[in-house]
Design a protein around this motif. Structure first.
Motif, PDB file in Angstrom:
ATOM      1  N   LEU A 111       0.818  -1.222   0.000  1.00 29.43           N
ATOM      2  CA  LEU A 111       0.000   0.000   0.000  1.00 29.43           C
ATOM      3  C   LEU A 111       0.849   1.268   0.000  1.00 29.43           C
ATOM      4  N   VAL A 112       0.275   2.344  -0.544  1.00 30.96           N
ATOM      5  CA  VAL A 112       0.960   3.649  -0.550  1.00 30.96           C
ATOM      6  C   VAL A 112       1.188   4.067   0.897  1.00 30.96           C
ATOM      7  N   LYS A 113       2.391   4.572   1.139  1.00 31.16           N
ATOM      8  CA  LYS A 113       2.718   5.048   2.490  1.00 31.16           C
ATOM      9  C   LYS A 113       3.809   6.105   2.372  1.00 31.16           C
ATOM     10  N   ASP A 114       4.362   6.564   3.468  1.00 28.73           N
ATOM     11  CA  ASP A 114       5.348   7.646   3.393  1.00 28.73           C
ATOM     12  C   ASP A 114       6.597   7.207   2.622  1.00 28.73           C
ATOM     13  N   ALA A 115       7.148   8.184   1.921  1.00 29.45           N
ATOM     14  CA  ALA A 115       8.278   7.890   1.025  1.00 29.45           C
ATOM     15  C   ALA A 115       9.486   7.352   1.788  1.00 29.45           C
ATOM     16  N   GLY A 116       9.689   7.815   3.020  1.00 33.58           N
ATOM     17  CA  GLY A 116      10.865   7.391   3.792  1.00 33.58           C
ATOM     18  C   GLY A 116      10.852   5.889   4.039  1.00 33.58           C
ATOM     19  N   THR A 117       9.686   5.387   4.443  1.00 34.34           N
ATOM     20  CA  THR A 117       9.561   3.944   4.714  1.00 34.34           C
ATOM     21  C   THR A 117       9.787   3.154   3.429  1.00 34.34           C
ATOM     22  N   LEU A 118       9.216   3.665   2.333  1.00 31.83           N
ATOM     23  CA  LEU A 118       9.315   2.947   1.061  1.00 31.83           C
ATOM     24  C   LEU A 118      10.751   2.918   0.543  1.00 31.83           C
ATOM     25  N   VAL A 119      11.395   4.069   0.556  1.00 29.12           N
ATOM     26  CA  VAL A 119      12.762   4.122   0.017  1.00 29.12           C
ATOM     27  C   VAL A 119      13.688   3.242   0.864  1.00 29.12           C
ATOM     28  N   ALA A 120      13.504   3.268   2.179  1.00 24.68           N
ATOM     29  CA  ALA A 120      14.353   2.424   3.046  1.00 24.68           C
ATOM     30  C   ALA A 120      14.143   0.941   2.721  1.00 24.68           C
ATOM     31  N   ALA A 121      12.884   0.563   2.425  1.00 27.09           N
ATOM     32  CA  ALA A 121      12.598  -0.846   2.127  1.00 27.09           C
ATOM     33  C   ALA A 121      13.325  -1.317   0.866  1.00 27.09           C
ATOM     34  N   TYR A 122      13.612  -0.367  -0.027  1.00 27.88           N
ATOM     35  CA  TYR A 122      14.258  -0.720  -1.310  1.00 27.88           C
ATOM     36  C   TYR A 122      15.723  -0.280  -1.352  1.00 27.88           C
ATOM     37  N   ASP A 123      16.240   0.154  -0.192  1.00 26.33           N
ATOM     38  CA  ASP A 123      17.655   0.553  -0.125  1.00 26.33           C
ATOM     39  C   ASP A 123      18.160   0.233   1.273  1.00 26.33           C
ATOM     40  N   ASP A 124      18.144  -1.057   1.614  1.00 25.37           N
ATOM     41  CA  ASP A 124      18.476  -1.465   2.975  1.00 25.37           C
ATOM     42  C   ASP A 124      19.935  -1.164   3.296  1.00 25.37           C
ATOM     43  N   ALA A 125      20.181  -0.957   4.581  1.00 21.19           N
ATOM     44  CA  ALA A 125      21.508  -0.527   5.045  1.00 21.19           C
ATOM     45  C   ALA A 125      22.589  -1.568   4.748  1.00 21.19           C
ATOM     46  N   GLU A 126      22.189  -2.831   4.770  1.00 23.67           N
ATOM     47  CA  GLU A 126      23.175  -3.903   4.555  1.00 23.67           C
ATOM     48  C   GLU A 126      23.572  -4.024   3.077  1.00 23.67           C
ATOM     49  N   GLY A 127      22.772  -3.443   2.201  1.00 24.51           N
ATOM     50  CA  GLY A 127      23.110  -3.466   0.775  1.00 24.51           C
ATOM     51  C   GLY A 127      22.653  -4.725   0.046  1.00 24.51           C
ATOM     52  N   VAL A 128      21.722  -5.474   0.630  1.00 24.50           N
ATOM     53  CA  VAL A 128      21.263  -6.704  -0.030  1.00 24.50           C
ATOM     54  C   VAL A 128      20.456  -6.356  -1.284  1.00 24.50           C
ATOM     55  N   THR A 129      19.590  -5.333  -1.178  1.00 22.97           N
ATOM     56  CA  THR A 129      18.791  -4.945  -2.355  1.00 22.97           C
ATOM     57  C   THR A 129      19.704  -4.423  -3.465  1.00 22.97           C
ATOM     58  N   ALA A 130      20.758  -3.721  -3.083  1.00 28.00           N
ATOM     59  CA  ALA A 130      21.703  -3.218  -4.089  1.00 28.00           C
ATOM     60  C   ALA A 130      22.333  -4.390  -4.855  1.00 28.00           C
ATOM     61  N   GLU A 131      22.693  -5.446  -4.139  1.00 29.13           N
ATOM     62  CA  GLU A 131      23.297  -6.612  -4.802  1.00 29.13           C
ATOM     63  C   GLU A 131      22.283  -7.325  -5.687  1.00 29.13           C
ATOM     64  N   PHE A 132      21.046  -7.405  -5.185  1.00 28.13           N
ATOM     65  CA  PHE A 132      19.949  -7.999  -5.965  1.00 28.13           C
ATOM     66  C   PHE A 132      19.786  -7.217  -7.271  1.00 28.13           C
ATOM     67  N   ASN A 133      19.794  -5.915  -7.177  1.00 29.41           N
ATOM     68  CA  ASN A 133      19.627  -5.070  -8.357  1.00 29.41           C
ATOM     69  C   ASN A 133      20.784  -5.304  -9.353  1.00 29.41           C
ATOM     70  N   ARG A 134      22.023  -5.253  -8.832  1.00 31.91           N
ATOM     71  CA  ARG A 134      23.193  -5.457  -9.719  1.00 31.91           C
ATOM     72  C   ARG A 134      23.204  -6.849 -10.333  1.00 31.91           C
ATOM     73  N   ASN A 135      22.474  -7.788  -9.706  1.00 36.29           N
ATOM     74  CA  ASN A 135      22.496  -9.162 -10.219  1.00 36.29           C
ATOM     75  C   ASN A 135      22.038  -9.246 -11.663  1.00 36.29           C
ATOM     76  N   VAL A 136      21.167  -8.303 -12.082  1.00 37.30           N
ATOM     77  CA  VAL A 136      20.678  -8.385 -13.460  1.00 37.30           C
ATOM     78  C   VAL A 136      21.852  -8.224 -14.438  1.00 37.30           C
ATOM     79  N   LEU A 137      22.865  -7.460 -14.049  1.00 36.12           N
ATOM     80  CA  LEU A 137      24.033  -7.290 -14.937  1.00 36.12           C
ATOM     81  C   LEU A 137      24.814  -8.600 -15.010  1.00 36.12           C
ATOM     82  N   ARG A 138      24.891  -9.308 -13.877  1.00 35.82           N
ATOM     83  CA  ARG A 138      25.579 -10.614 -13.883  1.00 35.82           C
ATOM     84  C   ARG A 138      24.828 -11.606 -14.774  1.00 35.82           C
TER      85      ARG A 138
END
Ligand code: SAH
Ligand code: AVI
Length: 324
Positions: A196-223
């Motif tokens: 559901l739509v909610k505040d941008a801060g919560t949403l952006v954090a969910a897709y840019d986690d501090a540990e960087g797992v989502t970042a690795e998931f995203n880069r995986n498409v290049l692999r």
């Protein structure tokens, strides 16, 4: 152990051909993009499973909480004989539905479908041994293609969980709902998870986690492009971006080039140039409002019968009936 079968709808050559077409279209566009399904090879599926455990990514926990309390009612209302799950992944939350369906006594068969052969085969093996009385028929296929050959006896419940519906563009979404409706008979059921739509801060954090797992998931498409098409992407030269698009109400995952680059993709017969700061859109993840979900389902021929949210109102699961 129950009977297990895995049906593969496309062989490796056909998958590579489809990737080649998508790469040729997406990476020659003015604003570069790639379909998000290519994020999910074996490594991508593992990374997605890790995302579901990071503290910032609330959708999985929220949906699990809903299913934990609603599953018995879902089994009761639908009387499902077959549970078909599109984009089933690890099938972790699905077990709540399988438990409810077997306890209710109606469920005979489980048909998980996923584009990721590795995720599918691991989950069907595990589920078949955990539920010996169920027939389990895994299907490796793309749910954007016609669904008419799906097995199962009515009444069927088609489940599409996790908020994966948000990974479609609006026009693709309408097509997908109609495609699901077209394979169901009147009185059969569709269970849909929507973030559901909610505040941008919560949403952006969910897709840019501090540990960087989502970042690795995203880069995986290049692999995946390196592995399948012999491309020479340097994943480290791309920065993960989670952008909240307020107008469309979706998160856009992007990979932004940290320097100018020329990448060769022999399997697609392409050479692609990136300016510094140029990005590839790798996924959208749309967030929903209740009225829009109801209206879109109605447009496709479904009547929404139940709507559940988690206690914090972050995520919704809806149960709709195919109408005449
Ligand atoms: N339903 C699970 C997994 C969600 S992740 C959950 O709620 O946790 C999205 C899943 O959809 C992945 O397993 C991915 O492999 C699958 N998927 C993505 N695009 C697909 C497509 N076009 N066809 C079939 N499966 C797809
Ligand atoms: C599968 N899908 C619903 C996930 C989502 O939230 O859109 C994929 C994902 N992308 C980044 N994190 C998780």
């Amino acid at each position: 152990m129950s009977e297990v079968r895995i049906d593969v709808h496309r062989d490796a050559t056909e998958v590579t051909q489809a990737l080649r077409r998508d790469v040729r279209e997406g990476l020659t566009a003015d604003v570069k993009w790639l379909p998000s399904k290519w994020l999910y090879d074996a490594r991508g599926s593992e990374l997605f499973d890790r995302i579901t455990t990071v503290p910032e990514y609330y959708p999985t926990r929220a949906e699990r909480a809903i299913l934990r309390s609603a599953a018995p009612e879902i089994a009761e209302v639908t009387g499902m004989r077959t549970l078909v799950e599109l984009g089933s992944g690890s099938g972790e939350k699905t077990r709540l539905l399988l438990d409810a369906g077997t306890e209710h006594g109606s469920l005979r068969r489980f048909v998980p479908l996923d584009v990721s052969a590795s995720a599918l085969s691991a989950s069907v093996d595990a589920i078949a041994s955990e539920y010996p009385a169920l027939r389990v028929d895994g299907v490796v296929a793309d749910f954007t293609e016609p669904l008419d050959s799906l097995p199962g006896t009515a009444p069927r419940l088609v489940a599409f969980l996790g908020g994966t519906i948000g990974n479609f563009l609006p026009a693709e979404r309408a097509k997908f709902f109609s495609s699901v409706r077209s394979v169901l008979g009147e009185g059969e059921w569709f269970l849909l998870g929507t973030d559901l739509v909610k505040d941008a801060g919560t949403l952006v954090a969910a897709y840019d986690d501090a540990e960087g797992v989502t970042a690795e998931f995203n880069r995986n498409v290049l692999r995946v492009l390196n592995d399948r098409l012999g491309a020479d992407f340097d994943p480290a030269a791309f920065e993960h971006v989670a952008h909240w698009d307020d107008r469309h109400e979706w998160i856009e995952m992007r990979l932004r080039a940290l320097r100018p680059m020329t990448v060769t993709i022999p399997g697609a017969g392409l050479t692609v140039r990136f300016a510094e700061g140029e990005y590839v859109r790798t996924e959208i993840s749309a967030k929903f409002r209740p009225d829009a979900v109801r209206a879109e389902l109605a447009d496709a021929g479904f009547t929404l019968r139940h709507w559940w949210t988690d206690p914090e109102g972050r995520f919704a699961v809806s149960l709709s009936e195919a109408r005449a």
